[in-house]
Design a protein around this motif. Structure first.
Motif, short mmCIF file in Angstrom:
data_model
loop_
_atom_site.label_atom_id
_atom_site.label_comp_id
_atom_site.label_asym_id
_atom_site.label_seq_id
_atom_site.Cartn_x
_atom_site.Cartn_y
_atom_site.Cartn_z
N VAL A 1 1.77 8.55 -14.36
CA VAL A 1 1.12 7.34 -13.86
C VAL A 1 -0.38 7.61 -13.75
CG1 VAL A 1 0.88 5.76 -11.90
CG2 VAL A 1 3.15 6.51 -12.64
N ASP A 2 -1.17 6.85 -14.53
CA ASP A 2 -2.63 7.01 -14.51
C ASP A 2 -3.28 6.18 -13.41
OD1 ASP A 2 -2.70 8.80 -16.62
OD2 ASP A 2 -3.20 7.29 -18.12
N PHE A 3 -2.83 4.95 -13.25
CA PHE A 3 -3.41 4.04 -12.27
C PHE A 3 -2.30 3.23 -11.61
CE2 PHE A 3 -6.66 4.53 -15.53
CZ PHE A 3 -7.77 4.88 -14.77
N VAL A 4 -2.53 2.87 -10.36
CA VAL A 4 -1.66 1.93 -9.66
C VAL A 4 -2.56 0.85 -9.10
CG1 VAL A 4 -0.01 1.60 -7.80
CG2 VAL A 4 -0.02 3.76 -9.07
N TRP A 5 -2.30 -0.37 -9.50
CA TRP A 5 -3.10 -1.51 -9.04
C TRP A 5 -2.24 -2.39 -8.16
CZ3 TRP A 5 -4.16 -2.81 -14.79
CH2 TRP A 5 -5.09 -1.91 -15.33
N GLN A 6 -2.75 -2.81 -7.01
CA GLN A 6 -2.13 -3.87 -6.23
C GLN A 6 -2.77 -5.16 -6.72
OE1 GLN A 6 -1.78 -3.23 -1.95
NE2 GLN A 6 -2.21 -1.06 -2.30
N VAL A 7 -1.94 -6.12 -7.12
CA VAL A 7 -2.45 -7.32 -7.78
C VAL A 7 -1.90 -8.58 -7.13
CG1 VAL A 7 -2.75 -6.14 -10.00
CG2 VAL A 7 -0.59 -7.29 -9.50
N SER A 8 -2.56 -9.69 -7.42
CA SER A 8 -2.04 -10.98 -6.98
C SER A 8 -1.25 -11.59 -8.13
CB SER A 8 -3.20 -11.91 -6.57
OG SER A 8 -4.03 -12.15 -7.69
N GLY A 9 -0.42 -12.57 -7.82
CA GLY A 9 0.37 -13.22 -8.85
C GLY A 9 1.85 -12.96 -8.65
N GLU A 10 2.63 -13.13 -9.71
CA GLU A 10 4.08 -12.95 -9.62
C GLU A 10 4.45 -11.51 -9.29
OE1 GLU A 10 6.53 -14.58 -12.76
OE2 GLU A 10 4.93 -16.00 -13.22
N VAL B 1 1.01 -2.96 -10.33
CA VAL B 1 1.02 -2.63 -11.76
C VAL B 1 0.77 -1.14 -11.91
CG1 VAL B 1 -0.05 -3.00 -14.01
CG2 VAL B 1 0.22 -4.93 -12.44
N LEU B 2 1.67 -0.48 -12.63
CA LEU B 2 1.48 0.92 -12.98
C LEU B 2 0.96 0.99 -14.40
CD1 LEU B 2 4.98 2.33 -11.88
CD2 LEU B 2 2.95 2.04 -10.48
N VAL B 3 -0.09 1.74 -14.60
CA VAL B 3 -0.57 2.02 -15.95
C VAL B 3 -0.15 3.45 -16.24
CG1 VAL B 3 -2.56 2.16 -17.47
CG2 VAL B 3 -2.50 0.43 -15.67
N VAL B 4 0.69 3.60 -17.26
CA VAL B 4 1.28 4.91 -17.53
C VAL B 4 0.93 5.42 -18.92
CG1 VAL B 4 3.19 4.40 -15.96
CG2 VAL B 4 3.48 4.01 -18.39
N ASP B 5 0.92 6.74 -19.04
CA ASP B 5 0.67 7.43 -20.30
C ASP B 5 1.80 8.43 -20.45
OD1 ASP B 5 -0.28 8.89 -22.44
OD2 ASP B 5 -2.29 9.17 -21.63
N THR C 1 0.84 -1.20 0.00
CA THR C 1 0.00 0.00 0.00
C THR C 1 0.87 1.25 0.00
OG1 THR C 1 -1.82 -1.13 1.10
CG2 THR C 1 -1.79 1.27 1.25
N LYS C 2 1.90 1.26 0.82
CA LYS C 2 2.79 2.43 0.88
C LYS C 2 3.52 2.64 -0.44
CE LYS C 2 3.60 2.73 5.83
NZ LYS C 2 4.56 2.66 6.91
N ILE C 3 4.03 1.57 -1.03
CA ILE C 3 4.76 1.71 -2.29
C ILE C 3 3.80 2.13 -3.41
CG2 ILE C 3 4.69 -0.67 -3.18
CD1 ILE C 3 7.91 1.17 -3.09
N SER C 4 2.56 1.63 -3.36
CA SER C 4 1.56 2.02 -4.35
C SER C 4 1.22 3.50 -4.24
CB SER C 4 0.28 1.19 -4.18
OG SER C 4 0.53 -0.16 -4.45
N GLU C 5 1.07 3.98 -3.01
CA GLU C 5 0.77 5.40 -2.81
C GLU C 5 1.91 6.28 -3.31
OE1 GLU C 5 -0.08 5.48 1.39
OE2 GLU C 5 -2.14 4.81 1.08
N LEU C 6 3.14 5.86 -3.08
CA LEU C 6 4.31 6.60 -3.57
C LEU C 6 4.30 6.67 -5.10
CD1 LEU C 6 7.21 7.86 -3.19
CD2 LEU C 6 8.05 5.50 -3.42
#
Length: 140
Positions: free
Chosen positions: A86-95, A99-103, A74-79
């Motif tokens: 950066v348009d979106f930051v998603w915390q996801v499951s998996g490897e 995930v940063l979605v950037v434009d 959560t802290k790294i996502s907020e940063l």
């Protein structure tokens, strides 16, 4: 949230500027009902924000980030959400964990974001995917 709310949200997802009168016509209810429902959905946090989607000719990408085990995602996502482009930051499951979605203006700017992420002590690795095309999905 009922079926009417879902239909209203589907219209707003496609174009957040759709007038309430037009939405009311499409979902076969009154403008006042649409207005009240949108206000309630906003107050309840279902609608987080109204935004603009652009076709700027920029490079869009997903930067997948793996962090160390003891890291508060959560802290790294907020940063990372504070970074330009950066348009979106998603915390996801998996490897990957985030995930940063950037434009970005160009591939150099995407690479600078990748470098910025890799310079963080908490980050183990990154994986990047350029977005070649996008379509808005239809809600059920």
């Amino acid at each position: 949230m009922d079926e009417l709310d879902r239909r209203i949200l589907d219209i707003l997802r496609r174009d957040a500027r759709t007038p309430y009168t037009e939405i009311a016509e499409q979902v076969e209810t009154s403008e006042g009902t649409v207005r009240n429902r949108v206000e309630r959905l906003t107050d309840d946090g279902v609608i987080e924000r109204f935004t603009v989607s652009t076709r700027t000719g920029n490079i869009k990408a997903m930067i997948e980030v793996s962090v160390k085990v003891d890291v508060d995602t959560t802290k790294i996502s907020e940063l990372m959400a504070e970074w330009d482009e950066v348009d979106f930051v998603w915390q996801v499951s998996g490897e990957e964990d985030v995930v940063l979605v950037v434009d970005a203006a160009d591939t150099r700017a995407v690479n600078e974001l990748i470098t910025q992420a890799r310079e963080l002590d908490e980050v183990k690795s990154t994986k990047t995917r350029l977005i070649l095309d996008e379509r808005l999905g239809r809600s059920p």
